[in-house]
Design an enzyme around this catalytic site. Sequence first.
Site, mmCIF file in Angstrom:
data_model
loop_
_atom_site.group_PDB
_atom_site.id
_atom_site.type_symbol
_atom_site.label_atom_id
_atom_site.label_comp_id
_atom_site.label_asym_id
_atom_site.label_seq_id
_atom_site.Cartn_x
_atom_site.Cartn_y
_atom_site.Cartn_z
ATOM 1 N N ASP A 2 0.817 -1.201 0.000
ATOM 2 C CA ASP A 2 0.000 0.000 0.000
ATOM 3 C C ASP A 2 0.859 1.263 0.000
ATOM 4 O O ASP A 2 1.968 1.266 0.543
ATOM 5 C CB ASP A 2 -0.894 -0.012 1.242
ATOM 6 C CG ASP A 2 -2.105 0.873 1.111
ATOM 7 O OD1 ASP A 2 -2.375 1.344 -0.011
ATOM 8 O OD2 ASP A 2 -2.780 1.097 2.127
ATOM 9 N N HIS A 19 2.484 3.891 -8.916
ATOM 10 C CA HIS A 19 2.282 2.463 -9.201
ATOM 11 C C HIS A 19 3.450 1.893 -10.013
ATOM 12 O O HIS A 19 3.864 0.747 -9.795
ATOM 13 C CB HIS A 19 0.968 2.265 -9.950
ATOM 14 C CG HIS A 19 -0.243 2.548 -9.121
ATOM 15 N ND1 HIS A 19 -0.454 1.960 -7.887
ATOM 16 C CD2 HIS A 19 -1.311 3.374 -9.330
ATOM 17 C CE1 HIS A 19 -1.596 2.392 -7.379
ATOM 18 N NE2 HIS A 19 -2.132 3.258 -8.237
ATOM 19 N N LEU A 113 11.758 -19.905 -5.929
ATOM 20 C CA LEU A 113 10.834 -19.015 -5.245
ATOM 21 C C LEU A 113 9.450 -19.238 -5.816
ATOM 22 O O LEU A 113 9.272 -19.303 -7.041
ATOM 23 C CB LEU A 113 11.235 -17.545 -5.421
ATOM 24 C CG LEU A 113 10.237 -16.509 -4.872
ATOM 25 C CD1 LEU A 113 10.180 -16.590 -3.347
ATOM 26 C CD2 LEU A 113 10.603 -15.100 -5.321
#
Length: 225
Positions: A2, A19, A113
């Site tokens: 956030d 963003h 991963l």
Amino acid sequence: MDGNGRWATNRGWPRLVGHRKGAERVKQIVRAAPEIGIQWLTIYAFSTENWKRSTEEVLGLMSIFARYIEREADRLAADGVRMRFIGDRSKLDAKLQRLMTGIEARTANLTRLNLTVAINYGGRDEITRTIRHLAAEAAAGRIDPAQINDALISQHLDTANIPDPDLVIRTSGETRTSNFLPWQAAYAEYEFTPTLWPDFTIDELVAILARFGHRDRRFGGVASA
């Protein structure tokens, strides 16, 4: 993750700049994760509630997601990263859906991963979809309602075959869970940091992991003597 929009607004820039900066931060965290002992990483990219944002911002975010997949596909594969997506894909652009399916297939056998991206994801929506599916199965006589338990529900969630999170981190100073993995995170540890996501560094992640390592996780039990 956030704080992207606020990070940009604080600098007098459009929210989409934040963003894009946030996407760069994702790349850094993903590359560093295996080196600091993280094998499973889930990032909350776009919630079912984020459609309420302006059309410009939503379209911009979808473009960023598509660009990330296209530009990072080779690197992710080379780095042994398996990529998966959770959430309702039906509302997403057809091209984005194809990119998602393609990179999932391409990286399906990689294990260094496990990267899961939650896109058009909402925990309540996920649970509702699962209940509808199990109810239909029971109505058709394929399962006995008495068979429905925690394990069966987990097997039909978007996160089937993905372990429940040990640690949930929320950036930007907000102290809400915002509909993120409510079923799976029932016994997760939480960390809330005031850092806006574009400023969230590897060093801060390492510090949070160090604190997590000292927590006494009893899972409803009593600490041993």
